[in-house]
Scaffold this active site. Structure first.
Site, PDB file in Angstrom:
ATOM      1  CD  GLU A 140      -1.396   2.304   2.020  1.00 27.28           C
ATOM      2  OE1 GLU A 140      -2.214   3.518   2.064  1.00 27.28           O
ATOM      3  OE2 GLU A 140       0.010   2.239   2.622  1.00 27.28           O
ATOM      4  CE  LYS A 169      -3.257  10.709   2.638  1.00 24.31           C
ATOM      5  NZ  LYS A 169      -3.535   9.723   3.698  1.00 24.31           N
TER       6      LYS A 169
END
Length: 243
Positions: free
Chosen positions: A33, A110
């Site tokens: 990840e 993000k």
């Protein structure tokens, strides 16, 4: 239950660096990840925070620096002097590290604090260039980003990230739509997650660094976990099987 190295092998290497991902690439785990932000000159860089303050010897927002400027900072010595000089990697560089492996790559957009307009298309372009469309999972706490990916590239696996507990995870995920549900460790034990599992949802849990918790989650039917210490968890779970 699959194991994903959270920000690489971040228990033993500076998170989200080539060193951390190189270590993960050598492990027989399901995947990794990572987190992506966009630089001032439109480059995709792998870093968790919106700023470089915590994980480098610099300060300021990623979005305010060009890639070349970011390369001037040290992203390793905060963790250990052994990693002094470690630079911020691009998404392309990390994907290249896994070109010859079978690992899945979970890319977290993000965009929940800074929207980074157009990041979804940028990520899809890099993923396609590395011929990894069948190996990536795109996740985000900003579910608008997941919706954009689902519309742009419906063949890409997507996952909605949750920090909170919903009453109906499956119903909500279907509206986005998202293929998987990524929940925090505390949320994994709630009835609504069990209900989602019973309804056939693919649920992955972050961040699991305790073997006993990993064993419990495996027993619940959780599909995968994200961990900072994949070797420890892997060894612990394999020991359980032998017992």
């Amino acid at each position: 239950m699959d194991i994903f190295a959270h920000r690489g092998v971040s228990a033993h290497y500076p998170e989200n660096t080539a060193a951390a991902f190189r270590a993960a690439s050598r492990l027989p785990i399901a995947g990794i990840e990572l987190d992506v932000h966009v630089t001032a000159d439109g480059e995709l860089v792998v870093i968790h925070d919106e700023t470089i303050d915590r994980t480098s010897n610099g300060c300021g927002y990623v979005k305010d620096y060009t890639l070349q400027q970011l390369r001037g900072f040290d992203f390793g010595s905060w963790f250990s002097v052994e990693f002094e000089g470690e630079s911020i990697p691009t998404l392309s560089e990390i994907l290249e590290l896994f070109a010859g492996t079978n690992h899945r790559i979970n890319i977290e957009l993000k965009t929940d604090v800074i929207p980074y307009n157009g990041i979804e298309a940028l990520v899809m372009k890099v993923v396609a260039a590395h011929q990894m469309t069948e190996r990536v999972i795109i996740s985000s706490f900003n579910h608008e980003s997941i919706q954009i990916i689902s519309l742009m590239a419906p063949y890409i696996e997507t996952a909605a990230l949750f920090a909170e507990v919903l009453v109906d995870f499956n119903g909500y995920a279907a509206q986005i739509p998202a293929n998987a549900i990524h929940v925090s460790l505390p949320a994994a034990y709630f009835k609504s997650v069990d209900k989602a599992l019973q309804e056939g949802a693919l649920v992955r849990v972050y961040t699991v660094n305790d073997v006993v918790q990993a064993e419990h989650l495996q027993g619940l039917g959780i599909g995968a976990i994200f961990t900072d210490d994949p070797e420890k968890i892997m060894t612990g779970l394999s020991g359980q099987k032998k017992a």
